[in-house]
Design a protein around this motif. Structure first.
Motif, PDB file in Angstrom:
ATOM      1  N   UNK A   1       0.885  -1.158   0.000  1.00 49.59           N
ATOM      2  CA  UNK A   1       0.000   0.000   0.000  1.00 49.59           C
ATOM      3  C   UNK A   1       0.928   1.214   0.000  1.00 49.59           C
ATOM      4  N   UNK A   2       0.972   1.906  -1.129  1.00 44.47           N
ATOM      5  CA  UNK A   2       1.951   2.976  -1.319  1.00 44.47           C
ATOM      6  C   UNK A   2       1.773   4.116  -0.319  1.00 44.47           C
ATOM      7  N   UNK A   3       0.541   4.517  -0.081  1.00 44.18           N
ATOM      8  CA  UNK A   3       0.291   5.632   0.837  1.00 44.18           C
ATOM      9  C   UNK A   3       0.777   5.292   2.248  1.00 44.18           C
ATOM     10  N   UNK A   4       0.482   4.086   2.702  1.00 46.27           N
ATOM     11  CA  UNK A   4       0.925   3.675   4.041  1.00 46.27           C
ATOM     12  C   UNK A   4       2.450   3.602   4.122  1.00 46.27           C
ATOM     13  N   UNK A   5       3.058   3.031   3.100  1.00 50.08           N
ATOM     14  CA  UNK A   5       4.518   2.916   3.088  1.00 50.08           C
ATOM     15  C   UNK A   5       5.160   4.305   3.088  1.00 50.08           C
ATOM     16  N   UNK A   6       4.692   5.188   2.189  1.00 52.94           N
ATOM     17  CA  UNK A   6       5.266   6.535   2.089  1.00 52.94           C
ATOM     18  C   UNK A   6       5.133   7.294   3.397  1.00 52.94           C
TER      19      UNK A   6
END
Length: 168
Positions: A103-108
């Protein structure tokens, strides 16, 4: 950790994603240890971060692995960091997260916020308290093995034999 949590041997590796010797260990020895000891249930592996302060991307690379771990993909990120390198810094780590389907948003958010900074620094501090001064270093059954050792060095020391306690 990687492998069976009930394995009779635990390999604790202190490493740095930007360290050329750690990368050499990963590319020459790591897969043999995984195949012959981790995948067979004889040992498990605990990777501990030991980012050296003169490696500019090592701290954030370690944080990236920890952030991936929050989504169950620690070792997928670990492998990409060693296979593709850390030269691109945070932007590369975000691309790796995308490649492994995080999940890109969570990782970022995790990486940008520094959420895992203290976790990585705790590993470093723990290693220092155990006498670790360089990478890669391994503690296996109380024995320390230092450097990008070939697979034969791990076998030679019989460090994969489980500790047997005898009581009288």
């Amino acid at each position: 950790f990687k492998g069976d949590e009930n394995a009779p041997v635990t390999i604790v590796e202190f490493s740095d994603y930007e360290c050329p010797f750690c990368q050499r260990f990963y590319s020459t020895t790591y897969q043999q240890i995984i195949q012959n000891y981790i995948d067979t249930g004889k040992a498990n592996l605990v990777y501990r971060d030991f980012p050296l302060n003169f490696h500019q991307n090592a701290q954030k690379a370690a944080e990236a692995a920890e952030c991936a771990g929050e989504q169950g993909s620690y070792y997928e990120m670990h492998d990409l960091l060693f296979e593709k390198g850390v030269a691109g810094g945070v932007e590369s780590f975000k691309e790796y997260a995308s490649e492994i389907g995080l999940n890109q948003a969570e990782f970022d958010e995790c990486l940008d916020s520094g959420k895992m900074e203290s976790e990585v620094k705790k590993d470093l501090s723990d290693g220092q308290s155990l006498g670790i001064t360089g990478t890669p270093s391994f503690i296996i059954n109380g024995k320390t093995l230092v450097g990008a050792q070939p697979y034969s060095a791990f076998e030679k020391e019989n460090i994969f034999l489980p500790v047997v306690s005898v009581s009288c």
